[in-house]
Design a protein around this motif. Structure first.
Motif, PDB file in Angstrom:
ATOM      1  N   ASP A 317       0.839  -1.207   0.000  1.00  0.00           N
ATOM      2  CA  ASP A 317       0.000   0.000   0.000  1.00  0.00           C
ATOM      3  C   ASP A 317       0.871   1.253   0.000  1.00  0.00           C
ATOM      4  OD1 ASP A 317      -2.327  -1.434  -0.029  1.00  0.00           O
ATOM      5  OD2 ASP A 317      -2.797  -1.174   2.096  1.00  0.00           O
ATOM      6  N   TYR A 318       1.915   1.242   0.833  1.00  0.00           N
ATOM      7  CA  TYR A 318       2.812   2.395   0.894  1.00  0.00           C
ATOM      8  C   TYR A 318       3.538   2.576  -0.435  1.00  0.00           C
ATOM      9  CZ  TYR A 318       6.499   5.547   2.462  1.00  0.00           C
ATOM     10  OH  TYR A 318       7.347   6.607   2.590  1.00  0.00           O
ATOM     11  N   TYR A 319       3.987   1.485  -1.023  1.00  0.00           N
ATOM     12  CA  TYR A 319       4.698   1.560  -2.300  1.00  0.00           C
ATOM     13  C   TYR A 319       3.835   2.255  -3.361  1.00  0.00           C
ATOM     14  CZ  TYR A 319       6.519   0.124  -6.830  1.00  0.00           C
ATOM     15  OH  TYR A 319       6.967   0.132  -8.129  1.00  0.00           O
ATOM     16  N   PHE A 320       2.610   1.795  -3.521  1.00  0.00           N
ATOM     17  CA  PHE A 320       1.760   2.353  -4.571  1.00  0.00           C
ATOM     18  C   PHE A 320       1.288   3.769  -4.233  1.00  0.00           C
ATOM     19  CE2 PHE A 320       1.435  -2.152  -5.688  1.00  0.00           C
ATOM     20  CZ  PHE A 320       1.664  -2.071  -7.056  1.00  0.00           C
ATOM     21  N   GLU A 321       1.174   4.080  -2.946  1.00  0.00           N
ATOM     22  CA  GLU A 321       0.784   5.425  -2.537  1.00  0.00           C
ATOM     23  C   GLU A 321       1.873   6.447  -2.856  1.00  0.00           C
ATOM     24  OE1 GLU A 321       0.155   7.944   1.602  1.00  0.00           O
ATOM     25  OE2 GLU A 321      -0.144   5.770   1.628  1.00  0.00           O
ATOM     26  N   LYS A 322       3.141   6.060  -2.672  1.00  0.00           N
ATOM     27  CA  LYS A 322       4.250   6.994  -2.815  1.00  0.00           C
ATOM     28  C   LYS A 322       4.947   6.935  -4.173  1.00  0.00           C
ATOM     29  CE  LYS A 322       4.327   8.957   1.269  1.00  0.00           C
ATOM     30  NZ  LYS A 322       4.190  10.425   1.428  1.00  0.00           N
ATOM     31  N   LYS A 323       4.638   5.934  -4.969  1.00  0.00           N
ATOM     32  CA  LYS A 323       5.380   5.717  -6.217  1.00  0.00           C
ATOM     33  C   LYS A 323       5.384   6.946  -7.116  1.00  0.00           C
ATOM     34  CE  LYS A 323       5.201   3.155 -10.547  1.00  0.00           C
ATOM     35  NZ  LYS A 323       4.426   2.208 -11.369  1.00  0.00           N
ATOM     36  N   GLU A 324       4.231   7.502  -7.413  1.00  0.00           N
ATOM     37  CA  GLU A 324       4.163   8.629  -8.346  1.00  0.00           C
ATOM     38  C   GLU A 324       4.896   9.850  -7.788  1.00  0.00           C
ATOM     39  OE1 GLU A 324       0.816  11.341 -10.716  1.00  0.00           O
ATOM     40  OE2 GLU A 324       0.204   9.592  -9.536  1.00  0.00           O
ATOM     41  N   GLU A 325       4.703  10.106  -6.488  1.00  0.00           N
ATOM     42  CA  GLU A 325       5.367  11.244  -5.864  1.00  0.00           C
ATOM     43  C   GLU A 325       6.883  11.123  -5.927  1.00  0.00           C
ATOM     44  OE1 GLU A 325       6.044  13.124  -1.379  1.00  0.00           O
ATOM     45  OE2 GLU A 325       4.365  11.741  -1.742  1.00  0.00           O
ATOM     46  N   TYR A 326       7.400   9.958  -5.571  1.00  0.00           N
ATOM     47  CA  TYR A 326       8.849   9.785  -5.514  1.00  0.00           C
ATOM     48  C   TYR A 326       9.476   9.653  -6.905  1.00  0.00           C
ATOM     49  CZ  TYR A 326       8.608   9.258  -0.430  1.00  0.00           C
ATOM     50  OH  TYR A 326       8.415   9.479   0.906  1.00  0.00           O
ATOM     51  N   PHE A 327       8.756   9.035  -7.831  1.00  0.00           N
ATOM     52  CA  PHE A 327       9.261   9.000  -9.213  1.00  0.00           C
ATOM     53  C   PHE A 327       9.396  10.407  -9.786  1.00  0.00           C
ATOM     54  CE2 PHE A 327       8.728   4.601 -11.354  1.00  0.00           C
ATOM     55  CZ  PHE A 327       9.328   3.993 -10.275  1.00  0.00           C
ATOM     56  N   GLY A 328       8.558  11.336  -9.290  1.00  0.00           N
ATOM     57  CA  GLY A 328       8.562  12.696  -9.812  1.00  0.00           C
ATOM     58  C   GLY A 328       9.658  13.574  -9.245  1.00  0.00           C
ATOM     59  N   LEU A 329      10.336  13.107  -8.194  1.00  0.00           N
ATOM     60  CA  LEU A 329      11.423  13.900  -7.613  1.00  0.00           C
ATOM     61  C   LEU A 329      12.629  13.926  -8.555  1.00  0.00           C
ATOM     62  CD1 LEU A 329      11.356  12.619  -3.910  1.00  0.00           C
ATOM     63  CD2 LEU A 329      10.453  14.778  -4.763  1.00  0.00           C
ATOM     64  N   THR A 330      13.285  15.080  -8.634  1.00  0.00           N
ATOM     65  CA  THR A 330      14.465  15.203  -9.484  1.00  0.00           C
ATOM     66  C   THR A 330      15.692  15.457  -8.629  1.00  0.00           C
ATOM     67  OG1 THR A 330      14.094  17.599  -9.754  1.00  0.00           O
ATOM     68  CG2 THR A 330      13.123  16.113 -11.405  1.00  0.00           C
ATOM     69  N   LEU A 331      16.859  15.068  -9.147  1.00  0.00           N
ATOM     70  CA  LEU A 331      18.097  15.166  -8.385  1.00  0.00           C
ATOM     71  C   LEU A 331      18.643  16.581  -8.335  1.00  0.00           C
ATOM     72  CD1 LEU A 331      19.899  11.969  -9.673  1.00  0.00           C
ATOM     73  CD2 LEU A 331      18.834  12.312  -7.439  1.00  0.00           C
ATOM     74  N   SER A 332      18.205  17.448  -9.214  1.00  0.00           N
ATOM     75  CA  SER A 332      18.734  18.820  -9.235  1.00  0.00           C
ATOM     76  C   SER A 332      17.664  19.828  -8.898  1.00  0.00           C
ATOM     77  CB  SER A 332      19.311  19.128 -10.611  1.00  0.00           C
ATOM     78  OG  SER A 332      18.330  18.962 -11.622  1.00  0.00           O
TER      79      SER A 332
END
Length: 332
Positions: A317-332
């Motif tokens: 549940d946590y994985y699917f809840e946070k996936k889109e948010e964390y995939f959207g983070l950029t390193l710069s």
């Protein structure tokens, strides 16, 4: 046959003893007869630690547990040999102890190991939020991750191999069992096909962010961290997840320790902290995914009294809840 494997200097002692998971005292006394021959059997006390959810752990001592000389006996959980590399685990024990990052291991036996009892306080969620303590943890983590192995072989990233192994075992476990819990899991977790697709997506995404491969502990649950103030698992509650400010302070202490340990200038910049923060957020998805698979296997095989089904469902549940948010983070 005396039950002791003779070994050259530097190799670990192995005792040909099997400890009964349900009635362990007899086997444990046999082990202690070799490791602590001065102890009288009638004086030996045993304390079962109930926090473990993979193996059974007992503290063995005469007098007080906190006195020097106490021995921890770990009996491997049922069927854990399917997904735990015990040879690698033993090697990790020796490496961490050599670098003053872990306890001394005394011996292996047929279905477990014996090692040093480390005096101190087992951490809880309250202690973890205290700056003096979480900075110590970050410092030790940086020290562990800086350890370079003495080997001619290139450093190997085992995350994806291990995850694929777990997924295959989960597929076999769910398809080959008629146990009642399997139907509940099949209803509430994604299908094997979905999990397989997610694993490949995760692998592609995380392989692009430049995170280094380092020596890892791989099981840093709260109860696996001991705090010695003299020297410096119920349901997962994600409301206790550390706030970003605490995470950044933790990561700063970690980077200072890591850079110092590898001989670099210990000054840490905000861009370095931000980059690591993003990498940690993204790799937390892999952590939850892997532990979700582990929990499914534990639900199928373990005899430990723990709700592994709920644990698995919570992780996914946590994985699917946070996936889109964390995939959207950029390193710069």
């Amino acid at each position: 046959m005396d039950g002791v494997s003779k070994c050259p200097r530097g190799q670990l002692l192995h005792l040909d003893v099997c400890v009964d998971e349900q009635k362990p005292r007899g086997g444990v006394l046999e082990l202690l007869g070799r490791l602590r021959p001065q102890w009288k059997p009638q004086d030996i006390k045993m304390k079962v630690f109930t926090e473990g959810i993979t193996n059974q752990l007992m503290g063995c001592f005469v007098g007080s547990l906190q006195e020097s000389g106490a021995v921890l006996v770990r009996v491997y959980g049922r069927m854990t040999e399917l997904y735990v590399d015990r040879e690698r685990e033993l090697e990790m024990f020796k490496i961490l102890h050599t670098h003053n990052c872990g306890p001394q291991i005394y011996c292996s036996f047929q279905n477990g190991i014996c090692y040093e009892f480390v005096r101190g306080t087992v951490l809880d969620d309250t202690l973890l939020t205290q700056p003096a303590i979480y900075r110590l943890i970050a410092t030790e983590m940086g020290k562990i991750h800086s350890i370079k192995l003495e080997s001619d072989n290139p450093v190997e990233n085992i995350l994806w191999k291990k995850m694929a192994q777990f997924l295959k075992l989960v597929q076999n476990a769910l398809s080959n069992t008629t146990a009642p819990h399997s139907s509940k899991l099949l209803q509430e977790i994604p299908s094997i096909e979905t999990l397989s697709d997610e694993m490949e997506t995760l692998k592609r995404h995380l392989s692009q962010i430049g995170s280094p491969t380092v020596l890892c502990h791989n099981d840093l649950l709260t109860k696996n961290i001991i705090y010695d103030n003299k020297e410096g698992t119920s349901d997962t509650d994600y409301s206790l997840y550390p706030r970003p400010e605490l995470q950044r302070d933790w990561l700063t202490a970690y980077l200072e320790s890591y850079k110092h340990s590898v001989g670099l200038e210990a000054t840490v910049t905000e861009p370095e902290v931000q980059k690591l923060y993003v990498q940690v957020c993204k790799f937390s998805l892999a952590s939850n995914f892997l532990w979700g698979l582990w929990a499914i296997l534990q639900a199928r095989y373990s005899s430990i009294d723990f709700d592994f089904e709920r644990y698995a469902i919570t992780r996914f549940d946590y994985y699917f809840e946070k996936k889109e948010e964390y995939f959207g983070l950029t390193l710069s």
